[in-house]
Write a protein that holds these residues in place. Structure first.
Motif, PDB file in Angstrom:
ATOM      1  N   GLU A   1       3.878   6.342  -0.437  1.00 11.40           N
ATOM      2  CA  GLU A   1       3.467   5.971   0.927  1.00 11.40           C
ATOM      3  C   GLU A   1       2.060   5.379   0.919  1.00 11.40           C
ATOM      4  O   GLU A   1       1.795   4.374   1.577  1.00 11.40           O
ATOM      5  CB  GLU A   1       3.527   7.202   1.840  1.00 11.40           C
ATOM      6  CG  GLU A   1       3.113   6.938   3.267  1.00 11.40           C
ATOM      7  CD  GLU A   1       4.001   5.958   4.004  1.00 11.40           C
ATOM      8  OE1 GLU A   1       3.530   5.406   5.021  1.00 11.40           O
ATOM      9  OE2 GLU A   1       5.146   5.718   3.591  1.00 11.40           O
ATOM     10  N   ASN A   2       1.160   5.991   0.149  1.00  5.62           N
ATOM     11  CA  ASN A   2      -0.205   5.454   0.050  1.00  5.62           C
ATOM     12  C   ASN A   2      -0.204   4.059  -0.564  1.00  5.62           C
ATOM     13  O   ASN A   2      -0.911   3.160  -0.090  1.00  5.62           O
ATOM     14  CB  ASN A   2      -1.096   6.390  -0.777  1.00  5.62           C
ATOM     15  CG  ASN A   2      -1.408   7.685  -0.057  1.00  5.62           C
ATOM     16  OD1 ASN A   2      -1.272   7.782   1.163  1.00  5.62           O
ATOM     17  ND2 ASN A   2      -1.798   8.700  -0.793  1.00  5.62           N
ATOM     18  N   ALA A   3       0.580   3.883  -1.608  1.00 10.40           N
ATOM     19  CA  ALA A   3       0.668   2.566  -2.255  1.00 10.40           C
ATOM     20  C   ALA A   3       1.237   1.535  -1.285  1.00 10.40           C
ATOM     21  O   ALA A   3       0.757   0.399  -1.215  1.00 10.40           O
ATOM     22  CB  ALA A   3       1.542   2.646  -3.507  1.00 10.40           C
ATOM     23  N   ARG A   4       2.247   1.941  -0.519  1.00 10.65           N
ATOM     24  CA  ARG A   4       2.838   1.028   0.466  1.00 10.65           C
ATOM     25  C   ARG A   4       1.798   0.643   1.519  1.00 10.65           C
ATOM     26  O   ARG A   4       1.659  -0.525   1.873  1.00 10.65           O
ATOM     27  CB  ARG A   4       4.051   1.671   1.142  1.00 10.65           C
ATOM     28  CG  ARG A   4       4.758   0.736   2.123  1.00 10.65           C
ATOM     29  CD  ARG A   4       5.636   1.488   3.114  1.00 10.65           C
ATOM     30  NE  ARG A   4       4.935   2.446   3.918  1.00 10.65           N
ATOM     31  CZ  ARG A   4       4.179   2.149   4.982  1.00 10.65           C
ATOM     32  NH1 ARG A   4       4.004   0.903   5.347  1.00 10.65           N
ATOM     33  NH2 ARG A   4       3.581   3.099   5.675  1.00 10.65           N
TER      34      ARG A   4
ATOM     35  N   GLY B   1      10.129   2.205   3.715  1.00  9.26           N
ATOM     36  CA  GLY B   1      10.508   3.450   3.062  1.00  9.26           C
ATOM     37  C   GLY B   1      10.060   3.464   1.627  1.00  9.26           C
ATOM     38  O   GLY B   1       9.059   2.866   1.261  1.00  9.26           O
ATOM     39  N   TYR B   2      10.842   4.128   0.825  1.00  5.40           N
ATOM     40  CA  TYR B   2      10.510   4.268  -0.583  1.00  5.40           C
ATOM     41  C   TYR B   2      11.385   3.352  -1.407  1.00  5.40           C
ATOM     42  O   TYR B   2      12.429   2.886  -0.964  1.00  5.40           O
ATOM     43  CB  TYR B   2      10.705   5.714  -1.028  1.00  5.40           C
ATOM     44  CG  TYR B   2       9.908   6.678  -0.193  1.00  5.40           C
ATOM     45  CD1 TYR B   2       8.527   6.705  -0.293  1.00  5.40           C
ATOM     46  CD2 TYR B   2      10.522   7.527   0.719  1.00  5.40           C
ATOM     47  CE1 TYR B   2       7.785   7.568   0.473  1.00  5.40           C
ATOM     48  CE2 TYR B   2       9.771   8.388   1.494  1.00  5.40           C
ATOM     49  CZ  TYR B   2       8.398   8.406   1.363  1.00  5.40           C
ATOM     50  OH  TYR B   2       7.653   9.244   2.109  1.00  5.40           O
ATOM     51  N   ASP B   3      10.997   3.162  -2.620  1.00  2.00           N
ATOM     52  CA  ASP B   3      11.785   2.353  -3.548  1.00  2.00           C
ATOM     53  C   ASP B   3      13.043   3.140  -3.875  1.00  2.00           C
ATOM     54  O   ASP B   3      12.983   4.205  -4.480  1.00  2.00           O
ATOM     55  CB  ASP B   3      10.972   2.083  -4.818  1.00  2.00           C
ATOM     56  CG  ASP B   3      11.740   1.194  -5.785  1.00  2.00           C
ATOM     57  OD1 ASP B   3      11.067   0.644  -6.660  1.00  2.00           O
ATOM     58  OD2 ASP B   3      12.959   1.043  -5.688  1.00  2.00           O
TER      59      ASP B   3
ATOM     60  N   ARG C   1      -1.936  -3.209   3.857  1.00  2.00           N
ATOM     61  CA  ARG C   1      -3.282  -3.591   4.303  1.00  2.00           C
ATOM     62  C   ARG C   1      -3.776  -4.820   3.553  1.00  2.00           C
ATOM     63  O   ARG C   1      -4.357  -5.732   4.143  1.00  2.00           O
ATOM     64  CB  ARG C   1      -4.256  -2.422   4.100  1.00  2.00           C
ATOM     65  CG  ARG C   1      -4.170  -1.376   5.181  1.00  2.00           C
ATOM     66  CD  ARG C   1      -5.354  -0.412   5.128  1.00  2.00           C
ATOM     67  NE  ARG C   1      -5.444   0.317   3.880  1.00  2.00           N
ATOM     68  CZ  ARG C   1      -4.881   1.477   3.644  1.00  2.00           C
ATOM     69  NH1 ARG C   1      -4.178   2.066   4.558  1.00  2.00           N
ATOM     70  NH2 ARG C   1      -5.028   2.066   2.466  1.00  2.00           N
ATOM     71  N   ALA C   2      -3.538  -4.856   2.237  1.00  2.00           N
ATOM     72  CA  ALA C   2      -3.969  -6.009   1.441  1.00  2.00           C
ATOM     73  C   ALA C   2      -3.243  -7.271   1.899  1.00  2.00           C
ATOM     74  O   ALA C   2      -3.857  -8.346   2.006  1.00  2.00           O
ATOM     75  CB  ALA C   2      -3.697  -5.762  -0.041  1.00  2.00           C
TER      76      ALA C   2
END
Length: 193
Positions: A115-118, A24-26, A123-124
């Motif tokens: 969401e993109n950052a997550r 989810g989100y922070d 992926r990283a």
């Protein structure tokens, strides 16, 4: 005039909490953003209520008396004040609506960015984990190869030691028995004298 939001509805909206989920989100960021948004909406709501109070005060009915030139001028003045107050109220409502739309858009944008950052972080992390696993597998293969080579070499050394033992161990027994025979012969000759 629009109906005002009751105190109970305000309390309910300010108690909004987001559930914590695995992906989810922070929570802290969402809570901070919601608090800031609530403060902005509260300021706009106060301004709207103040404008409505000004409108309500301006709508006091004029006393019913015979209108003189002074009272006609006063009535026109009140009408102008009412028109200005209504215009201000509409402007405040428009500003509040635009601000809330802007805040909602910003919240949606922040949610998409989060969401993109997550996803990028995930992926990283997956790539890094795959790289570590690949390196570990390569090292395991290298260790197994070295282990097999060492075991093969130990087998050869053991075989060579066994051959040397057989070769030198057999000769050493023959030499020991040859050395014992002359001693036995000399013992017999000394006994016979």
């Amino acid at each position: 005039m629009e109906s005002m939001v009751s105190e109970n509805e305000e309390a309910t909206e300010s108690d909004v909490r987001f559930p914590t989920v695995l992906r989810g989100y922070d929570r802290r960021q969402v809570d901070e953003y919601v608090r800031a948004t609530e403060k902005r909406v509260e300021r706009q709501e106060k301004a709207r209520r103040a404008a409505e109070r000004r409108i309500a005060k301006a709508q006091v009915p004029a006393p019913r008396t015979v209108e003189s030139d002074q009272s006609r001028g006063l009535g026109r003045r009140i009408e102008k004040i009412l028109a200005v107050a209504k215009a201000e109220a509409e402007e405040i409502k428009d500003q509040a609506r635009k601000e809330s739309e802007r805040l909602v858009a910003a919240a949606e944008k922040t949610a998409v960015e989060a969401e993109n950052a997550r996803e990028q972080t995930e992926r990283a992390a997956e790539c890094e984990a795959q790289r570590i696993i690949s390196r570990a597998e390569e090292e395991a293969v290298a260790i197994r190869t070295v282990h097999r080579a060492v075991m093969a070499e130990l087998g050869q050394i053991s075989h060579a030691v066994d051959e040397l033992r057989d070769r030198f161990g057999g000769e050493s027994k023959a030499e020991d028995s040859a050395e014992e025979e002359p001693e036995a012969a000399s013992a017999v000759s000394t006994d016979g004298e």
